[in-house]
Design a protein around this motif. Structure first.
Motif, PDB file in Angstrom:
ATOM      1  N   UNK A  17       0.842  -1.205   0.000  1.00 49.12           N
ATOM      2  CA  UNK A  17       0.000   0.000   0.000  1.00 49.12           C
ATOM      3  C   UNK A  17       0.871   1.246   0.000  1.00 49.12           C
ATOM      4  N   UNK A  18       0.314   2.319  -0.523  1.00 50.47           N
ATOM      5  CA  UNK A  18       0.975   3.618  -0.479  1.00 50.47           C
ATOM      6  C   UNK A  18       0.429   4.395   0.707  1.00 50.47           C
ATOM      7  N   UNK A  19       1.335   4.946   1.506  1.00 51.91           N
ATOM      8  CA  UNK A  19       0.929   5.795   2.631  1.00 51.91           C
ATOM      9  C   UNK A  19       0.556   7.172   2.090  1.00 51.91           C
ATOM     10  N   UNK A  20      -0.120   7.969   2.901  1.00 52.20           N
ATOM     11  CA  UNK A  20      -0.497   9.319   2.471  1.00 52.20           C
ATOM     12  C   UNK A  20       0.734  10.166   2.179  1.00 52.20           C
ATOM     13  N   UNK A  21       1.877   9.817   2.780  1.00 55.09           N
ATOM     14  CA  UNK A  21       3.120  10.550   2.523  1.00 55.09           C
ATOM     15  C   UNK A  21       3.714  10.188   1.166  1.00 55.09           C
ATOM     16  N   UNK A  22       3.178   9.138   0.527  1.00 54.34           N
ATOM     17  CA  UNK A  22       3.662   8.715  -0.772  1.00 54.34           C
ATOM     18  C   UNK A  22       4.638   7.555  -0.711  1.00 54.34           C
ATOM     19  N   UNK A  23       5.046   7.147   0.491  1.00 51.42           N
ATOM     20  CA  UNK A  23       5.970   6.017   0.596  1.00 51.42           C
ATOM     21  C   UNK A  23       5.196   4.710   0.403  1.00 51.42           C
ATOM     22  N   UNK A  24       5.899   3.724  -0.129  1.00 49.57           N
ATOM     23  CA  UNK A  24       5.280   2.444  -0.410  1.00 49.57           C
ATOM     24  C   UNK A  24       5.710   1.419   0.620  1.00 49.57           C
TER      25      UNK A  24
END
Length: 126
Positions: A17-24
């Motif tokens: 999943x992708x976090x809201x910060x954009x990290x995967x």
């Protein structure tokens, strides 16, 4: 083709999943046991895969099996690939040879690329 032996494949059970910060955050993987023959690449296979993946340091193996494995890209769609765990190293399933679609063939041929330790799937073996 050599003898097929019990071989461990790690298959994604929970998608990344992708976090809201954009990290995967990658998915989690569970082992499945298949029968397969793992062999080194020939010089021609190594050259072809180096060209396909744009590298001259392709470290890989070929896998003969009757089991269906998941490549990182199938039918133009990116997905969580299976990983071969062989001799203490993870190998990502990256390609399938076209001849596996011929009816007379009783097995499939896959290619796997060695992955760096940081790129190992999240498993109990890593």
């Amino acid at each position: 083709m050599g003898f097929m032996t019990k071989t461990t494949i790690y298959r994604c059970t929970t998608a990344g999943v992708y976090a809201t910060s954009g990290s995967f955050s990658g998915g989690t993987y569970a082992p499945i046991i298949i029968k397969a023959s793992v062999q080194p690449l020939t010089g021609g296979e190594r050259t072809t895969l180096n060209e396909k993946f744009g590298t001259d340091t392709f470290s890989g193996v070929k896998i003969y099996t009757r089991s269906e494995l998941i490549c990182d890209k199938q039918n133009g769609v990116m997905q969580e690939a299976d990983y071969l765990y062989y001799e203490g190293v993870f190998w990502k399933i990256v390609s399938r040879d076209a001849f596996d679609s011929i009816r007379e063939m009783k097995h499939r041929k896959y290619y796997a690329m060695e992955v760096a330790y940081d790129d190992n799937p999240k498993t109990s073996a890593s």
